[in-house]
Write a protein that holds these residues in place. Structure first.
Motif, PDB file in Angstrom:
ATOM      1  N   SER A 172       0.839  -1.188   0.000  1.00 39.50           N
ATOM      2  CA  SER A 172       0.000   0.000   0.000  1.00 39.50           C
ATOM      3  C   SER A 172       0.879   1.244   0.000  1.00 39.50           C
ATOM      4  CB  SER A 172      -0.918   0.003   1.230  1.00 39.50           C
ATOM      5  OG  SER A 172      -1.653   1.214   1.313  1.00 39.50           O
ATOM      6  N   ILE A 173       0.742   2.066  -1.038  1.00 37.03           N
ATOM      7  CA  ILE A 173       1.517   3.303  -1.162  1.00 37.03           C
ATOM      8  C   ILE A 173       0.568   4.455  -0.880  1.00 37.03           C
ATOM      9  CG2 ILE A 173       2.937   4.703  -2.706  1.00 37.03           C
ATOM     10  CD1 ILE A 173       3.402   2.057  -4.312  1.00 37.03           C
ATOM     11  N   THR A 174       0.889   5.261   0.139  1.00 37.99           N
ATOM     12  CA  THR A 174      -0.102   6.167   0.690  1.00 37.99           C
ATOM     13  C   THR A 174       0.532   7.342   1.413  1.00 37.99           C
ATOM     14  OG1 THR A 174      -1.885   6.282   2.344  1.00 37.99           O
ATOM     15  CG2 THR A 174      -0.149   4.672   2.733  1.00 37.99           C
ATOM     16  N   PHE A 175      -0.295   8.334   1.734  1.00 40.94           N
ATOM     17  CA  PHE A 175       0.095   9.416   2.629  1.00 40.94           C
ATOM     18  C   PHE A 175      -0.255   9.070   4.080  1.00 40.94           C
ATOM     19  CE2 PHE A 175       0.434  13.710   0.268  1.00 40.94           C
ATOM     20  CZ  PHE A 175       1.768  13.817   0.619  1.00 40.94           C
ATOM     21  N   GLY A 176      -1.015   7.999   4.296  1.00 50.02           N
ATOM     22  CA  GLY A 176      -1.486   7.670   5.634  1.00 50.02           C
ATOM     23  C   GLY A 176      -0.363   7.293   6.579  1.00 50.02           C
ATOM     24  N   GLN A 177      -0.253   8.003   7.666  1.00 46.29           N
ATOM     25  CA  GLN A 177       0.833   7.777   8.614  1.00 46.29           C
ATOM     26  C   GLN A 177       0.585   6.534   9.464  1.00 46.29           C
ATOM     27  OE1 GLN A 177       0.676  11.632  10.528  1.00 46.29           O
ATOM     28  NE2 GLN A 177       2.373  12.403   9.290  1.00 46.29           N
ATOM     29  N   PRO A 178       1.659   5.913   9.960  1.00 46.24           N
ATOM     30  CA  PRO A 178       1.527   4.648  10.699  1.00 46.24           C
ATOM     31  C   PRO A 178       0.602   4.714  11.906  1.00 46.24           C
ATOM     32  CG  PRO A 178       3.805   4.990  10.072  1.00 46.24           C
ATOM     33  CD  PRO A 178       3.080   6.258   9.715  1.00 46.24           C
ATOM     34  N   HIS A 179       0.581   5.837  12.626  1.00 47.55           N
ATOM     35  CA  HIS A 179      -0.271   5.872  13.814  1.00 47.55           C
ATOM     36  C   HIS A 179      -1.750   5.872  13.457  1.00 47.55           C
ATOM     37  CE1 HIS A 179       1.412   9.906  12.898  1.00 47.55           C
ATOM     38  NE2 HIS A 179       0.178  10.341  13.035  1.00 47.55           N
ATOM     39  N   PHE A 180      -2.079   6.104  12.172  1.00 42.78           N
ATOM     40  CA  PHE A 180      -3.464   5.981  11.731  1.00 42.78           C
ATOM     41  C   PHE A 180      -3.724   4.648  11.031  1.00 42.78           C
ATOM     42  CE2 PHE A 180      -2.849  10.715  11.482  1.00 42.78           C
ATOM     43  CZ  PHE A 180      -3.650  11.012  12.574  1.00 42.78           C
ATOM     44  N   ARG A 181      -2.760   4.146  10.283  1.00 43.44           N
ATOM     45  CA  ARG A 181      -2.990   2.951   9.477  1.00 43.44           C
ATOM     46  C   ARG A 181      -2.741   1.651  10.243  1.00 43.44           C
ATOM     47  NH1 ARG A 181      -3.657   4.638   4.037  1.00 43.44           N
ATOM     48  NH2 ARG A 181      -4.912   6.515   4.390  1.00 43.44           N
ATOM     49  N   ARG A 182      -1.778   1.636  11.147  1.00 41.02           N
ATOM     50  CA  ARG A 182      -1.433   0.381  11.827  1.00 41.02           C
ATOM     51  C   ARG A 182      -2.595  -0.228  12.602  1.00 41.02           C
ATOM     52  NH1 ARG A 182       4.050   0.150  15.069  1.00 41.02           N
ATOM     53  NH2 ARG A 182       3.209  -1.927  15.410  1.00 41.02           N
ATOM     54  N   PRO A 183      -3.413   0.571  13.322  1.00 45.79           N
ATOM     55  CA  PRO A 183      -4.528  -0.058  14.047  1.00 45.79           C
ATOM     56  C   PRO A 183      -5.487  -0.803  13.120  1.00 45.79           C
ATOM     57  CG  PRO A 183      -4.123   2.147  14.883  1.00 45.79           C
ATOM     58  CD  PRO A 183      -3.290   2.007  13.635  1.00 45.79           C
ATOM     59  N   ILE A 184      -5.628  -0.314  11.891  1.00 47.58           N
ATOM     60  CA  ILE A 184      -6.518  -0.971  10.931  1.00 47.58           C
ATOM     61  C   ILE A 184      -5.836  -2.198  10.343  1.00 47.58           C
ATOM     62  CG2 ILE A 184      -7.786  -0.663   8.774  1.00 47.58           C
ATOM     63  CD1 ILE A 184      -7.944   2.331   9.441  1.00 47.58           C
ATOM     64  N   PHE A 185      -4.598  -2.031   9.910  1.00 44.06           N
ATOM     65  CA  PHE A 185      -3.863  -3.158   9.327  1.00 44.06           C
ATOM     66  C   PHE A 185      -3.693  -4.296  10.330  1.00 44.06           C
ATOM     67  CE2 PHE A 185      -1.470  -0.116   6.264  1.00 44.06           C
ATOM     68  CZ  PHE A 185      -2.478  -0.258   5.316  1.00 44.06           C
ATOM     69  N   ASN A 186      -3.579  -3.944  11.612  1.00 42.75           N
ATOM     70  CA  ASN A 186      -3.338  -4.951  12.649  1.00 42.75           C
ATOM     71  C   ASN A 186      -4.624  -5.509  13.264  1.00 42.75           C
ATOM     72  OD1 ASN A 186      -0.522  -5.304  12.729  1.00 42.75           O
ATOM     73  ND2 ASN A 186      -0.248  -3.392  13.849  1.00 42.75           N
ATOM     74  N   ALA A 187      -5.755  -5.276  12.620  1.00 41.06           N
ATOM     75  CA  ALA A 187      -7.015  -5.820  13.124  1.00 41.06           C
ATOM     76  C   ALA A 187      -6.912  -7.348  13.217  1.00 41.06           C
ATOM     77  CB  ALA A 187      -8.162  -5.429  12.198  1.00 41.06           C
ATOM     78  N   PRO A 188      -7.609  -7.970  14.167  1.00 44.95           N
ATOM     79  CA  PRO A 188      -7.505  -9.426  14.363  1.00 44.95           C
ATOM     80  C   PRO A 188      -7.987 -10.244  13.175  1.00 44.95           C
ATOM     81  CG  PRO A 188      -9.249  -8.475  15.725  1.00 44.95           C
ATOM     82  CD  PRO A 188      -8.474  -7.334  15.177  1.00 44.95           C
ATOM     83  N   SER A 230       5.893  17.344  10.736  1.00 41.04           N
ATOM     84  CA  SER A 230       5.210  17.479  12.013  1.00 41.04           C
ATOM     85  C   SER A 230       3.712  17.673  11.839  1.00 41.04           C
ATOM     86  CB  SER A 230       5.783  18.672  12.788  1.00 41.04           C
ATOM     87  OG  SER A 230       5.656  19.867  12.031  1.00 41.04           O
ATOM     88  N   PHE A 231       3.282  18.156  10.654  1.00 44.08           N
ATOM     89  CA  PHE A 231       1.858  18.349  10.455  1.00 44.08           C
ATOM     90  C   PHE A 231       1.201  17.056  10.006  1.00 44.08           C
ATOM     91  CE2 PHE A 231       4.163  19.549   6.681  1.00 44.08           C
ATOM     92  CZ  PHE A 231       3.498  18.927   5.654  1.00 44.08           C
ATOM     93  N   ASN A 232      -0.104  16.989  10.148  1.00 44.14           N
ATOM     94  CA  ASN A 232      -0.838  15.760   9.921  1.00 44.14           C
ATOM     95  C   ASN A 232      -1.235  15.616   8.459  1.00 44.14           C
ATOM     96  OD1 ASN A 232      -2.460  13.565   9.972  1.00 44.14           O
ATOM     97  ND2 ASN A 232      -4.009  14.404  11.344  1.00 44.14           N
ATOM     98  N   LEU A 233      -0.415  14.950   7.674  1.00 40.84           N
ATOM     99  CA  LEU A 233      -0.708  14.764   6.260  1.00 40.84           C
ATOM    100  C   LEU A 233      -1.955  13.922   6.054  1.00 40.84           C
ATOM    101  CD1 LEU A 233       2.823  14.099   4.751  1.00 40.84           C
ATOM    102  CD2 LEU A 233       1.373  16.073   4.325  1.00 40.84           C
ATOM    103  N   PHE A 234      -2.166  12.964   6.944  1.00 42.67           N
ATOM    104  CA  PHE A 234      -3.309  12.067   6.784  1.00 42.67           C
ATOM    105  C   PHE A 234      -4.604  12.855   6.683  1.00 42.67           C
ATOM    106  CE2 PHE A 234      -6.834   9.703   8.483  1.00 42.67           C
ATOM    107  CZ  PHE A 234      -6.723   8.477   7.877  1.00 42.67           C
ATOM    108  N   HIS A 235      -4.769  13.855   7.546  1.00 40.50           N
ATOM    109  CA  HIS A 235      -6.011  14.609   7.585  1.00 40.50           C
ATOM    110  C   HIS A 235      -6.086  15.602   6.440  1.00 40.50           C
ATOM    111  CE1 HIS A 235      -9.693  15.905   9.372  1.00 40.50           C
ATOM    112  NE2 HIS A 235      -9.275  17.128   9.580  1.00 40.50           N
ATOM    113  N   GLU A 236      -4.933  16.040   5.940  1.00 42.56           N
ATOM    114  CA  GLU A 236      -4.911  17.069   4.912  1.00 42.56           C
ATOM    115  C   GLU A 236      -4.726  16.523   3.511  1.00 42.56           C
ATOM    116  OE1 GLU A 236      -1.938  19.915   5.826  1.00 42.56           O
ATOM    117  OE2 GLU A 236      -2.601  20.229   7.874  1.00 42.56           O
TER     118      GLU A 236
END
Length: 254
Positions: A172-188, A230-236
């Motif tokens: 997955s090639i994305t702007f989504g930062q790990p602190h937003f994507r990892r909880p989803i990718f690591n779902a059970p 430092s800014f939140n690319l995921f949201h922007e």
């Protein structure tokens, strides 16, 4: 473009961003646009992809649009490639382009990435570049996305997990930062391990490598992590058409 979600005539604060959820937007855009690369072209991350594909790999690209990534993969020796996009216009134009360039072996199908029309364990590698980001356009608070957003993302990921072979890889090639994507990718629901690298200069792009059947009992750690803005690319990342366009500053059965 990979999902059939519609805007239903709403008047959003950021109409240009939410337009990405409307299939008609993509049909109109692709009818006029010949080629465009989201998140830079293949040459910028080729070395990252090549570490996970071989000439024998069967590859599925989600939301191919009018990107040349499938052609570049083919030039690198990967010939078993299937591309899907929700837009019939994109699919038809891609089919014609590949035919005239002598790349008829690459299959291009109209399909929704939320309902992948393939059998179980069909592909060695599934790749998406910026396609999943569209699902987050109307996600609300990035720290606590709307339930409907999570539902769509999980539908996509479950489909990817299902069509991957037992030792398959999702890139997955994305702007989504790990602190937003990892909880989803690591779902059970998933058995894959989660690693990532970054590339880019002014903007940093993330390349997540999810290896099916490799999940550890402990929390995964990144193989490499460069300093991020430092800014939140995921949201922007998809809040406006102008911002997004500045990103690039340089058969159904297996």
């Amino acid at each position: 473009m990979g999902t059939s979600e519609r805007t239903n005539g709403a008047q959003p604060e950021s109409l240009s961003a939410l337009a990405y959820l409307d299939p008609h937007y993509w049909d109109e855009r692709f009818s006029k646009e010949e080629q465009y690369e989201w998140f830079k072209d293949y040459s910028h991350f080729r070395h990252l992809i090549q570490a996970h594909v071989t000439s024998h790999s069967s590859v599925l690209e989600l939301g191919c649009g009018n990107s040349q990534m499938c052609e570049e993969l083919y030039k690198d020796g990967v010939t078993d490639i299937t591309c899907i996009d929700l837009s019939s216009v994109a699919v038809e134009k891609m089919q014609k382009r590949l035919f005239y360039r002598g790349l008829k072996d690459i299959k291009v199908l109209q399909a929704d990435m939320l309902e992948l029309p393939f059998g179980d364990e069909c592909f060695d590698v599934v790749i998406e570049k910026g396609t999943m980001d569209v699902l987050f356009v109307d996600s609300g608070d990035p720290w606590n996305p709307k339930p409907e957003t999570i539902s769509k993302v999980m539908a996509m990921l479950k489909g990817v997990h299902r069509v991957l072979k037992s030792d398959g890889i999702f890139i997955s090639i994305t702007f989504g930062q790990p602190h937003f994507r990892r909880p989803i990718f690591n779902a059970p629901d998933f058995s894959w391990s989660v690693e990532w690298v970054t590339f880019g200069e002014t903007f940093h792009y993330f390349v997540y490598v999810l290896k099916k059947g490799r999940r550890s009992s402990y929390e995964d750690v990144p193989v490499k992590m460069l300093e991020t803005p430092s800014f939140n690319l995921f949201h922007e990342e998809l809040e406006g058409e102008d911002y997004v366009f500045r990103i690039d500053v340089d058969g159904l059965n297996c």
